[in-house]
Design an enzyme around this catalytic site. Structure first.
Site, PDB file in Angstrom:
ATOM      1  N   ASN A   1       0.806  -1.230   0.000  1.00  0.00           N
ATOM      2  CA  ASN A   1       0.000   0.000   0.000  1.00  0.00           C
ATOM      3  C   ASN A   1       0.836   1.276   0.000  1.00  0.00           C
ATOM      4  O   ASN A   1       0.334   2.368   0.266  1.00  0.00           O
ATOM      5  CB  ASN A   1      -0.968  -0.002   1.181  1.00  0.00           C
ATOM      6  CG  ASN A   1      -1.811  -1.256   1.212  1.00  0.00           C
ATOM      7  OD1 ASN A   1      -1.698  -2.077   2.111  1.00  0.00           O
ATOM      8  ND2 ASN A   1      -2.607  -1.456   0.177  1.00  0.00           N
TER       9      ASN A   1
ATOM     10  N   ASP B   1       4.618   7.220  -1.680  1.00  0.00           N
ATOM     11  CA  ASP B   1       3.272   7.747  -1.406  1.00  0.00           C
ATOM     12  C   ASP B   1       2.379   6.666  -0.789  1.00  0.00           C
ATOM     13  O   ASP B   1       2.299   5.556  -1.293  1.00  0.00           O
ATOM     14  CB  ASP B   1       2.627   8.281  -2.692  1.00  0.00           C
ATOM     15  CG  ASP B   1       3.361   9.512  -3.216  1.00  0.00           C
ATOM     16  OD1 ASP B   1       3.674  10.386  -2.375  1.00  0.00           O
ATOM     17  OD2 ASP B   1       3.648   9.578  -4.423  1.00  0.00           O
ATOM     18  N   VAL B   2       1.735   7.059   0.307  1.00  0.00           N
ATOM     19  CA  VAL B   2       0.883   6.118   1.033  1.00  0.00           C
ATOM     20  C   VAL B   2      -0.503   6.106   0.403  1.00  0.00           C
ATOM     21  O   VAL B   2      -1.084   7.159   0.136  1.00  0.00           O
ATOM     22  CB  VAL B   2       0.749   6.542   2.513  1.00  0.00           C
ATOM     23  CG1 VAL B   2      -0.195   5.612   3.260  1.00  0.00           C
ATOM     24  CG2 VAL B   2       2.117   6.547   3.169  1.00  0.00           C
ATOM     25  N   CYS B   3      -1.005   4.915   0.157  1.00  0.00           N
ATOM     26  CA  CYS B   3      -2.312   4.807  -0.487  1.00  0.00           C
ATOM     27  C   CYS B   3      -3.241   4.012   0.427  1.00  0.00           C
ATOM     28  O   CYS B   3      -3.286   2.787   0.347  1.00  0.00           O
ATOM     29  CB  CYS B   3      -2.131   4.113  -1.825  1.00  0.00           C
ATOM     30  SG  CYS B   3      -3.643   3.999  -2.760  1.00  0.00           S
ATOM     31  N   ILE B   4      -3.888   4.703   1.337  1.00  0.00           N
ATOM     32  CA  ILE B   4      -4.888   4.015   2.161  1.00  0.00           C
ATOM     33  C   ILE B   4      -6.199   4.780   2.083  1.00  0.00           C
ATOM     34  O   ILE B   4      -6.215   5.991   1.856  1.00  0.00           O
ATOM     35  CB  ILE B   4      -4.468   3.834   3.643  1.00  0.00           C
ATOM     36  CG1 ILE B   4      -4.065   5.143   4.283  1.00  0.00           C
ATOM     37  CG2 ILE B   4      -3.379   2.802   3.781  1.00  0.00           C
ATOM     38  CD1 ILE B   4      -3.870   5.015   5.789  1.00  0.00           C
TER      39      ILE B   4
END
Lengths: 166, 145
Positions: A82, A88-91
């Protein structure tokens, strides 16, 4: 007006975190003059592959926070389904509610204006321990995690070691 | 067709985000007469992740936003008098002070009026319990009939 409100809210959170630090991370500003850019250090959660690591990340808040979510980017290398290869954090909680074109996320898992640096980071820590491979940001890491746990473990261990040297 | 989003009532003004700030420091007198609908350039959010000035909204979006403004205005509001259990607005993390304008949602959650109205223009859900406000409103209306 919106700007004063967001700055005040972020100052409140910073003050609160200085006074009562939360286990699992430390937080501060990248530049003392800019309340909208935070630097955080996340401690790899115990009993996970990330244990022992110290991962640096930046949070960028929009001027209309908390109506809109901040963006979060890991500066340290983190091999995780993720977190994309740029860090880049994708949550889902960092995505605005609304028309989810891929239909992966329920509205109640997305951004809410009551999220704070603390709730965001606790979600990210829980994401480190428990990846969600339904909508991966790093497809290769998701593939490793699903199909080749030994390789996943090796790459994560490399990130943990690197983070200790930084 | 008339544009009901332009009605300058006091209640509407509080919903217009950034409507009181000048447009990028441009001096309108240098540009000749301003084009209609751009004088104050309020920005609306037909969907939470979309921001558009009023003059660029489609008719469908204008209707949606006008309906939303109407629904928000139907929600009860009041002033903090110290008698409620809730002490803090969880959106701005500020304590309620006597005289603060409050908005009461059907799910019984209470916020500063300004804090929650801005959010409701983007997403019509309670940030604390994620209850869709319109569903709760309809139930309230049904119950009163």
């Amino acid at each position: 007006m919106a700007q004063e409100r967001s700055a005040l809210l972020l100052h409140r959170q910073l003050g609160e975190l200085m006074k009562n630090p939360v286990e699992g991370f430390s937080a501060g500003l990248i530049d003392d003059d800019d309340i909208y850019k935070w630097e955080v250090l996340i401690i790899g959660p115990p009993d996970t592959l990330f244990e022992g690591g110290f991962f640096k990340a930046h949070l960028y808040f929009p001027k209309d926070y908390p109506l809109k979510p901040p963006k979060m980017k890991f500066i340290s290398d983190v091999w995780h389904p993720n977190i994309d290869k740029n860090g880049d954090v994708c949550i889902s909680i960092l995505h605005e509610p609304g028309d989810d074109k891929y239909g992966y996320e329920k509205a109640n898992e997305r951004w809410l204006p009551i999220h704070t640096v603390e709730t965001i980071l606790l979600s990210v820590i829980s994401m480190l321990a428990d990846p969600n491979d339904e909508s991966p940001a790093n497809v290769d890491a998701a593939k490793d995690w699903r199909e080749n746990p030994a390789e996943f473990k090796k790459k994560v261990a490399r990130c943990v070691r690197k983070s200790q040297e930084e | 067709m008339g544009n009901c989003l332009k009605s300058p009532t006091a209640d509407d003004i509080s919903l217009l985000r950034g409507g009181d700030s000048p447009v990028d420091g441009q001096d309108p007198t240098l540009l000749g007469p301003p084009p209609p609908y751009q004088e104050s350039a309020p920005v609306y959010h037909p969907a939470p992740n979309i921001s558009r000035p009023a003059h660029l909204l489609t008719e469908e979006e204008q209707i949606k936003i006008a309906q939303r403004i109407g629904l928000i205005q139907h929600l009860p509001c009041g002033e903090y008098d110290g008698s409620k259990k809730a002490r803090e607005c969880v959106i701005c993390m500020g304590e309620f002070s006597i005289g603060d304008k409050l908005r009461y949602l059907p799910c019984m959650h209470i916020y500063h009026k300004d804090c929650i109205d801005d959010w409701l223009m983007r997403s019509f859900t309670c940030p604390s319990c994620m209850e869709p406000v319109d569903a709760a409103l309809l139930t309230t209306f049904d119950g009163s009939n």
